[in-house]
Design an enzyme around this catalytic site. Structure first.
Site: not given
Ligand SMILES: Nc1ncnc2c1ncn2[C@@H]1O[C@H](COP(=O)(O)OS(=O)(=O)O)[C@@H](OP(=O)(O)O)[C@H]1O
Ligand SMILES: Nc1ncnc2c1ncn2[C@@H]1O[C@H](COP(=O)(O)OP(=O)(O)O)[C@@H](O)[C@H]1O
Length: 172
Positions: A13, A15-17, A19, A86
């Site tokens: 998801l 925010g799951s971590g 990146s 994904s």
């Molecule tokens: N509707 C919706 N749902 C999910 N995410 C959204 C959406 N709109 C924009 N974003 C932003 O786009 C990032 C996800 O892109 P991805 O290329 O990883 O998505 S996918 O694999 O094609 O589903 C995702 O990044 P991460 O937060 O790093 O996961 C979001 O920042």
């Molecule tokens: N154990 C951990 N592992 C990874 N991220 C963490 C952890 N604890 C807190 N975080 C925080 O959670 C957030 C994850 O965001 P991000 O790495 O951008 O996730 P994603 O790429 O899945 O959207 C960051 O702000 C990061 O600092």
């Protein structure tokens, strides 16, 4: 190059971590002299895939293109780290199928939705709950849980360092 080319695929998801763990893994491999490349939804969607949105078909095409790019880089000898939500099992399976079995490592970041939403690093969950962003994964769009991931990590239980170690262990 004296390294085994691989594609390390992080799924989970927003925010799951993905990146955070992907960058830490990249830095650790670099420090050990390994040649890597990091592909991340955040950067790929601003360039190569800027024509794609978040529909099921566009996500499938996003993942397909990234998989093909990763394959080219693996053929060139790199360890490629891919960090994409994904959400569809079929798309992840399609990417897996273009690699040999030992070349593809699927890492599922199994961080609970409540934790991801509490973190909300980009404020996107708030917007999704308000209906400003449609089709948001986990809120108003599906995430199909991986059934045979090679590594499963809940980043609310595992710190970044331990998460990197778990992935390195799977690399062998
Ligand atoms: N509707 C919706 N749902 C999910 N995410 C959204 C959406 N709109 C924009 N974003 C932003 O786009 C990032 C996800 O892109 P991805 O290329 O990883 O998505 S996918 O694999 O094609 O589903 C995702 O990044 P991460 O937060 O790093 O996961 C979001 O920042
Ligand atoms: N154990 C951990 N592992 C990874 N991220 C963490 C952890 N604890 C807190 N975080 C925080 O959670 C957030 C994850 O965001 P991000 O790495 O951008 O996730 P994603 O790429 O899945 O959207 C960051 O702000 C990061 O600092």
């Amino acid at each position: 190059m004296r390294q085994s080319p691989r594609c390390i695929w992080l799924t989970g998801l927003s925010g799951s971590g993905k990146s955070t763990v992907a960058n830490a893994l990249d830095a650790t491999l670099h420090a050990n002299g390994v040649k890597t490349f990091l592909l991340d939804g955040d950067n790929v969607r601003h360039g190569l895939n800027k024509d794609l949105g978040m529909s099921e078909a566009d996500r499938a095409e996003n993942i397909r293109r990234v998989g093909e790019v990763a394959k080219l880089m693996v053929d060139a000898g790199l360890i490629v780290i891919c960090a994409f939500i994904s959400p569809y099992a079929r798309d992840r399976q399609q990417v897996r199928s273009i690699f040999t079995p030992d070349q593809f490592i699927e890492v599922y970041l199994d961080t609970p939705l409540e934790v991801c939403e509490r973190r909300d690093p980009k404020g996107l969950y708030k917007k999704a709950r308000e209906g400003v962003i449609k089709q948001f994964t986990g809120v108003s769009d599906p995430y199909e849980i991986p059934e045979s991931a090679d590594v499963i990590i809940d980043t609310s239980q595992s710190n970044v360092r331990n998460s990197v170690s778990s992935i390195l262990k799977a690399l062998g």
